[in-house]
Design an enzyme around this catalytic site. Structure first.
Site, PDB file in Angstrom:
ATOM      1  N   TYR A   1       0.845  -1.196   0.000  1.00 49.04           N
ATOM      2  CA  TYR A   1       0.000   0.000   0.000  1.00 49.04           C
ATOM      3  C   TYR A   1       0.879   1.244   0.000  1.00 49.04           C
ATOM      4  O   TYR A   1       1.799   1.363   0.809  1.00 49.04           O
ATOM      5  CB  TYR A   1      -0.899   0.000   1.242  1.00 49.04           C
ATOM      6  CG  TYR A   1      -1.795   1.203   1.381  1.00 49.04           C
ATOM      7  CD1 TYR A   1      -2.890   1.362   0.550  1.00 49.04           C
ATOM      8  CD2 TYR A   1      -1.551   2.163   2.349  1.00 49.04           C
ATOM      9  CE1 TYR A   1      -3.736   2.461   0.676  1.00 49.04           C
ATOM     10  CE2 TYR A   1      -2.383   3.259   2.493  1.00 49.04           C
ATOM     11  CZ  TYR A   1      -3.476   3.414   1.654  1.00 49.04           C
ATOM     12  OH  TYR A   1      -4.301   4.497   1.794  1.00 49.04           O
TER      13      TYR A   1
ATOM     14  N   ASP B   1       9.344   2.581  -0.088  1.00 47.13           N
ATOM     15  CA  ASP B   1       8.314   3.308   0.648  1.00 47.13           C
ATOM     16  C   ASP B   1       8.528   3.012   2.129  1.00 47.13           C
ATOM     17  O   ASP B   1       8.125   1.968   2.644  1.00 47.13           O
ATOM     18  CB  ASP B   1       6.923   2.860   0.196  1.00 47.13           C
ATOM     19  CG  ASP B   1       5.810   3.577   0.940  1.00 47.13           C
ATOM     20  OD1 ASP B   1       6.097   4.312   1.906  1.00 47.13           O
ATOM     21  OD2 ASP B   1       4.635   3.387   0.563  1.00 47.13           O
TER      22      ASP B   1
ATOM     23  N   LYS C   1       4.924   9.347   9.213  1.00 47.21           N
ATOM     24  CA  LYS C   1       4.701   8.808  10.553  1.00 47.21           C
ATOM     25  C   LYS C   1       5.730   9.290  11.580  1.00 47.21           C
ATOM     26  O   LYS C   1       5.585  10.364  12.138  1.00 47.21           O
ATOM     27  CB  LYS C   1       4.625   7.279  10.489  1.00 47.21           C
ATOM     28  CG  LYS C   1       3.444   6.768   9.656  1.00 47.21           C
ATOM     29  CD  LYS C   1       3.284   5.277   9.738  1.00 47.21           C
ATOM     30  CE  LYS C   1       2.189   4.757   8.827  1.00 47.21           C
ATOM     31  NZ  LYS C   1       0.836   5.119   9.224  1.00 47.21           N
TER      32      LYS C   1
END
Length: 472
Positions: free
Chosen positions: A189, A284, A312
């Site tokens: 994702y 990623d 994050k």
């Protein structure tokens, strides 16, 4: 007043009453509780009356009652608990149930929720303003910290989310190479941009949707999908699309199909293939960056991509994202180069401040060793408890990131992950929640440890797991 206005007033009243301890914890005058009160909530029977009321009203105000789909608990049954406050390794809902939290706001809370040093720095930053829309020194400071830490990054561009970072890096791959096609992996994702919502795992897998309606064929026509941990599937795509592939993007440890670890030979093979074909390799690291090592997964594996996306942890709990890499590639980004990308709140002083203080904390000796030790004890204890009770499980961890599947395993790809007994996981999840253990509400999500967790937290979690597994 209208019905919705009344509902909002009720929500504000509940938040004020139930959240007074949180206000005190953040140093707001007039709040009733002290910081010591926050860390010593009395044990009480598990009830969710207030959560049910608030969530019931939320469903009339927001699609599904949430701002992000996995929070709705659709894949584990029951309704979600509504959080009121967080501190350290713990969360409290509006009914004052206390939880040991292994979601950590989906990864950012690596040094613990509402860390006092971060909060103090944010209070000082607030006095100067919440957003400038202009260059600030704080951007330089965090940029230097990221560049010093992450092997692939020579220049960095800040954004407001991991999705936005991945959107930027997608355009950059194409702009730099002059090619249009990209390779991603089943179950990986990279945010909800149209081009990435192809066999994307995470929330898409949780909801049982193969892809998202509303994504036009043209948006995904240049997206090619390979199988994770299967280098031959990548080689076949390169051969079938000679000189057309701009780059390869992947999670260097998958967290959005559950926790799936790559073979190092697979990552090295991707590095060699992209170099051979003149394509860009992108890690990623929105989830793994500063999480499994200070320099991310690329430091852990010793393999350096051309570009990296982050988020994050580098925002310390505030909205943030970033992408960076080789100088010659990053200088294609405007205003240095012709590839346009912008953001009103990018590099805002609050996110930069929280990120700086979080990275400072992570540089202290022993932080990652502690994460690894605690997470190893946790995952091994859970797996042992399941097997002792006769359940098939598998799983593992790297530093402060972990996961497990309710199947025999091993799980090396998203296809393997789908063999999990999601119905059993849902029952286990709810029972753990009622025992005060807050875990990701999906079989297809990783878990996160923080430096604020203690050995006692791990003991309590393993004990709860044993009790629950014995009842399934």
């Amino acid at each position: 007043f209208g019905r919705r206005t009344k509902a909002m007033f009720r929500l504000l009243l509940i938040s004020f009453v139930a959240g007074s301890t949180a206000l005190a914890n953040h140093g707001i005058p007039g709040a009733r509780a002290s910081r010591s009160n926050v860390q010593n909530v009395a044990a009480q029977p598990f009830t969710t009356t207030k959560s049910e009321k608030i969530f019931g009203e939320a469903k009339d105000l927001m699609p599904g009652g949430v701002s992000s789909p996995v929070r709705a608990f659709n894949s584990v049954g029951g309704e979600p608990v509504v959080f009121d406050r967080v501190k350290g390794a713990y969360a409290w809902d509006v009914d004052d149930n206390k939880y040991i939290d292994y979601v950590g706001t989906w990864g950012p809370a690596i040094i613990g929720h509402a860390d006092d040093t971060v909060l103090d720095a944010l209070r000082n930053a607030l006095e100067k303003g919440t957003s400038f829309g202009a260059p600030s020194l704080l951007e330089n400071v965090l940029a230097e910290m990221v560049i010093d830490a992450v092997p692939s990054v020579e220049m960095v561009r800040f954004t407001n989310s991991g999705t936005e970072a991945c959107m930027g890096v997608l355009r950059l791959m194409r702009a730099y190479t002059g090619r249009e096609k990209i390779i991603k992996f089943e179950g990986c994702y990279h945010g909800h941009a149209d081009s990435f919502l192809v066999q994307a795992g995470s929330g898409v897998a949780t909801l049982g949707l193969p892809d998202s309606p509303g994504v036009p064929k043209g948006a995904t026509s240049g997206t090619l999908c390979a199988k994770y941990n299967d280098l031959a599937s990548v080689e076949a795509l390169f051969e079938a699309n000679k000189d057309e592939i701009a780059g390869v993007i992947l999670e260097p440890v998958v967290g959005n199909s559950g926790f799936i670890v790559p073979d190092k030979e697979f990552l090295q093979g991707l590095r060699d293939l992209t170099t051979k074909h003149g394509a860009v390799l992108v890690f990623d690291e929105v989830m793994t960056g500063f999480r499994i090592a200070y320099g991310g997964a690329q430091e852990h594996w010793g393999i350096t991509p051309d570009l990296t996306t982050m988020g994050k942890v580098i925002g310390g709990g505030l909205p943030v994202g970033a992408y960076g890499g080789k100088r010659e590639i990053m200088e294609v980004v405007a205003p240095a180069g012709p590839m346009y990308q912008a953001g009103t709140l990018s590099g805002n002083p609050l996110a930069m401040t929280a990120g700086i203080e979080t990275l400072k904390a992570l540089k202290q000796p022993g932080m990652y060793e502690k994460l690894d030790k605690l997470t190893g004890r946790l995952i091994n204890g859970i797996l042992d408890a399941a097997r002792e009770a006769g359940h098939e499980v598998c799983g593992g961890h790297i530093s402060g990131m972990f996961g497990f599947f309710f199947c025999k395993g091993p799980v090396k790809s998203f296809a393997d992950a789908t063999a999990s007994d999601t119905a059993k996981f849902a029952r286990w999840h709810r029972a753990m929640l009622e025992k005060g253990i807050y875990l990701a509400p999906s079989q297809y999500e990783a878990g996160f440890m923080s430096c604020a967790h203690t050995e006692e937290d791990i003991d309590a979690t393993i004990a709860a797991a044993k009790e629950v597994f014995a009842t399934l």
